[in-house]
Scaffold this motif. Structure first.
Motif, PDB file in Angstrom:
ATOM      1  N   ALA A   1     -17.233   2.081  13.028  1.00 19.53           N
ATOM      2  CA  ALA A   1     -17.027   2.811  11.925  1.00 19.53           C
ATOM      3  C   ALA A   1     -15.466   2.576  11.629  1.00 19.53           C
ATOM      4  CB  ALA A   1     -17.326   4.350  12.269  1.00 19.53           C
ATOM      5  N   ALA A   2     -14.690   2.397  12.586  1.00 21.21           N
ATOM      6  CA  ALA A   2     -13.291   2.106  12.275  1.00 21.21           C
ATOM      7  C   ALA A   2     -13.125   0.725  11.694  1.00 21.21           C
ATOM      8  CB  ALA A   2     -12.280   2.590  13.561  1.00 21.21           C
ATOM      9  N   LEU A   3     -13.912  -0.214  12.325  1.00 19.66           N
ATOM     10  CA  LEU A   3     -13.587  -1.703  11.505  1.00 19.66           C
ATOM     11  C   LEU A   3     -14.391  -1.886  10.364  1.00 19.66           C
ATOM     12  CD1 LEU A   3     -13.722  -3.453  15.107  1.00 19.66           C
ATOM     13  CD2 LEU A   3     -11.730  -2.786  13.830  1.00 19.66           C
ATOM     14  N   SER A   4     -15.355  -0.996  10.102  1.00 22.56           N
ATOM     15  CA  SER A   4     -16.205  -1.166   8.904  1.00 22.56           C
ATOM     16  C   SER A   4     -15.230  -0.967   7.540  1.00 22.56           C
ATOM     17  CB  SER A   4     -17.240  -0.703   8.679  1.00 22.56           C
ATOM     18  OG  SER A   4     -17.074   0.855   8.629  1.00 22.56           O
ATOM     19  N   PRO A   5     -15.497  -1.401   6.338  1.00 25.66           N
ATOM     20  CA  PRO A   5     -14.843  -1.159   5.156  1.00 25.66           C
ATOM     21  C   PRO A   5     -15.043   0.180   5.037  1.00 25.66           C
ATOM     22  CG  PRO A   5     -16.067  -3.160   4.879  1.00 25.66           C
ATOM     23  CD  PRO A   5     -16.546  -2.554   6.081  1.00 25.66           C
ATOM     24  N   GLU A   6     -13.958   1.087   4.590  1.00 22.16           N
ATOM     25  CA  GLU A   6     -13.906   2.419   4.411  1.00 22.16           C
ATOM     26  C   GLU A   6     -13.727   2.695   2.682  1.00 22.16           C
ATOM     27  OE1 GLU A   6     -14.734   4.825   6.555  1.00 22.16           O
ATOM     28  OE2 GLU A   6     -15.005   3.565   8.322  1.00 22.16           O
TER      29      GLU A   6
ATOM     30  N   GLU B   1     -11.649   4.353   0.157  1.00 20.97           N
ATOM     31  CA  GLU B   1     -10.132   4.800   0.028  1.00 20.97           C
ATOM     32  C   GLU B   1      -9.942   6.264   0.418  1.00 20.97           C
ATOM     33  OE1 GLU B   1      -7.331   2.946   0.031  1.00 20.97           O
ATOM     34  OE2 GLU B   1      -9.018   1.274   0.619  1.00 20.97           O
ATOM     35  N   HIS B   2     -10.787   7.104  -0.119  1.00 22.28           N
ATOM     36  CA  HIS B   2     -10.526   8.509   0.118  1.00 22.28           C
ATOM     37  C   HIS B   2     -10.841   9.222   1.424  1.00 22.28           C
ATOM     38  CE1 HIS B   2     -14.641   8.215  -0.960  1.00 22.28           C
ATOM     39  NE2 HIS B   2     -14.967   9.461  -0.224  1.00 22.28           N
ATOM     40  N   ARG B   3     -11.348   8.192   2.429  1.00 18.95           N
ATOM     41  CA  ARG B   3     -11.785   8.889   3.762  1.00 18.95           C
ATOM     42  C   ARG B   3     -10.617   8.749   4.685  1.00 18.95           C
ATOM     43  NH1 ARG B   3     -12.986   7.254   8.743  1.00 18.95           N
ATOM     44  NH2 ARG B   3     -14.477   8.444   9.749  1.00 18.95           N
ATOM     45  N   LEU B   4     -10.238   9.875   5.302  1.00 19.89           N
ATOM     46  CA  LEU B   4      -9.212   9.945   6.309  1.00 19.89           C
ATOM     47  C   LEU B   4      -9.745   9.425   7.674  1.00 19.89           C
ATOM     48  CD1 LEU B   4      -7.318  13.056   4.893  1.00 19.89           C
ATOM     49  CD2 LEU B   4      -6.793  10.605   4.512  1.00 19.89           C
ATOM     50  N   TRP B   5      -8.879   8.775   8.555  1.00 22.03           N
ATOM     51  CA  TRP B   5      -9.364   8.167   9.838  1.00 22.03           C
ATOM     52  C   TRP B   5      -8.703   9.539  10.890  1.00 22.03           C
ATOM     53  CZ3 TRP B   5      -8.589   2.422  10.682  1.00 22.03           C
ATOM     54  CH2 TRP B   5      -9.278   1.885   9.751  1.00 22.03           C
ATOM     55  N   THR B   6      -9.261   9.930  11.835  1.00 14.78           N
ATOM     56  CA  THR B   6      -8.764  10.544  12.793  1.00 14.78           C
ATOM     57  C   THR B   6      -7.803   9.730  13.863  1.00 14.78           C
ATOM     58  OG1 THR B   6     -10.726   9.947  14.370  1.00 14.78           O
ATOM     59  CG2 THR B   6     -10.826  11.717  12.889  1.00 14.78           C
ATOM     60  N   LEU B   7      -7.069  10.410  14.546  1.00 20.88           N
ATOM     61  CA  LEU B   7      -6.328   9.794  15.622  1.00 20.88           C
ATOM     62  C   LEU B   7      -6.985   9.145  16.490  1.00 20.88           C
ATOM     63  CD1 LEU B   7      -3.220  11.136  17.270  1.00 20.88           C
ATOM     64  CD2 LEU B   7      -5.177  10.388  18.743  1.00 20.88           C
TER      65      LEU B   7
ATOM     66  N   LEU C   1      -4.263  13.059  10.580  1.00 25.37           N
ATOM     67  CA  LEU C   1      -5.224  12.116  10.008  1.00 25.37           C
ATOM     68  C   LEU C   1      -4.528  11.239   9.161  1.00 25.37           C
ATOM     69  CD1 LEU C   1      -7.594  15.198   8.368  1.00 25.37           C
ATOM     70  CD2 LEU C   1      -8.222  13.579  10.181  1.00 25.37           C
ATOM     71  N   PHE C   2      -5.077  10.239   8.882  1.00 23.56           N
ATOM     72  CA  PHE C   2      -4.400   8.963   8.415  1.00 23.56           C
ATOM     73  C   PHE C   2      -5.398   8.318   7.412  1.00 23.56           C
ATOM     74  CE2 PHE C   2      -3.788   9.492  12.904  1.00 23.56           C
ATOM     75  CZ  PHE C   2      -2.270   9.267  13.126  1.00 23.56           C
ATOM     76  N   SER C   3      -4.591   7.720   6.339  1.00 21.15           N
ATOM     77  CA  SER C   3      -5.350   7.152   5.416  1.00 21.15           C
ATOM     78  C   SER C   3      -5.296   5.696   5.576  1.00 21.15           C
ATOM     79  CB  SER C   3      -4.545   7.374   3.786  1.00 21.15           C
ATOM     80  OG  SER C   3      -3.439   6.760   3.769  1.00 21.15           O
TER      81      SER C   3
END
Length: 79
Positions: free
Chosen positions: A12-17, A19-25, A61-63
């Motif tokens: 999930a982290a390596l797949s294209p996301e 732009e509006h989805r924020l990533w967790t720590l 959270l991170f963009s």
């Protein structure tokens, strides 16, 4: 966390996301191949920007843009 959950998070982290989805720590740590403590330390020192929910001790959270800017400034193995 089990091995299957870690693999799902890595994919999930390596797949294209979007732009509006924020990533967790945790997702950022997996993507950058560092520990969660390292990501926390980078945010505490201002090396990596994040959004904080619930004040200074809250959830981080991170963009995707913040991660791209970080990678452009610092040499970190992201893949």
């Amino acid at each position: 966390m089990g091995a299957n959950a870690i693999e799902r998070t890595k994919r999930a982290a390596l797949s294209p996301e979007p732009e509006h989805r924020l990533w967790t720590l945790y997702e950022v740590a997996v993507y950058l191949r560092v520990s969660r403590a390292t990501v926390r330390r980078w945010t505490n020192t201002g090396r990596l920007c994040c959004y904080r929910l619930g004040g200074s001790g809250g959830r981080r959270l991170f963009s995707p843009e913040q991660i791209r800017e970080f990678l452009a400034r610092h040499e970190v193995a992201s893949r």
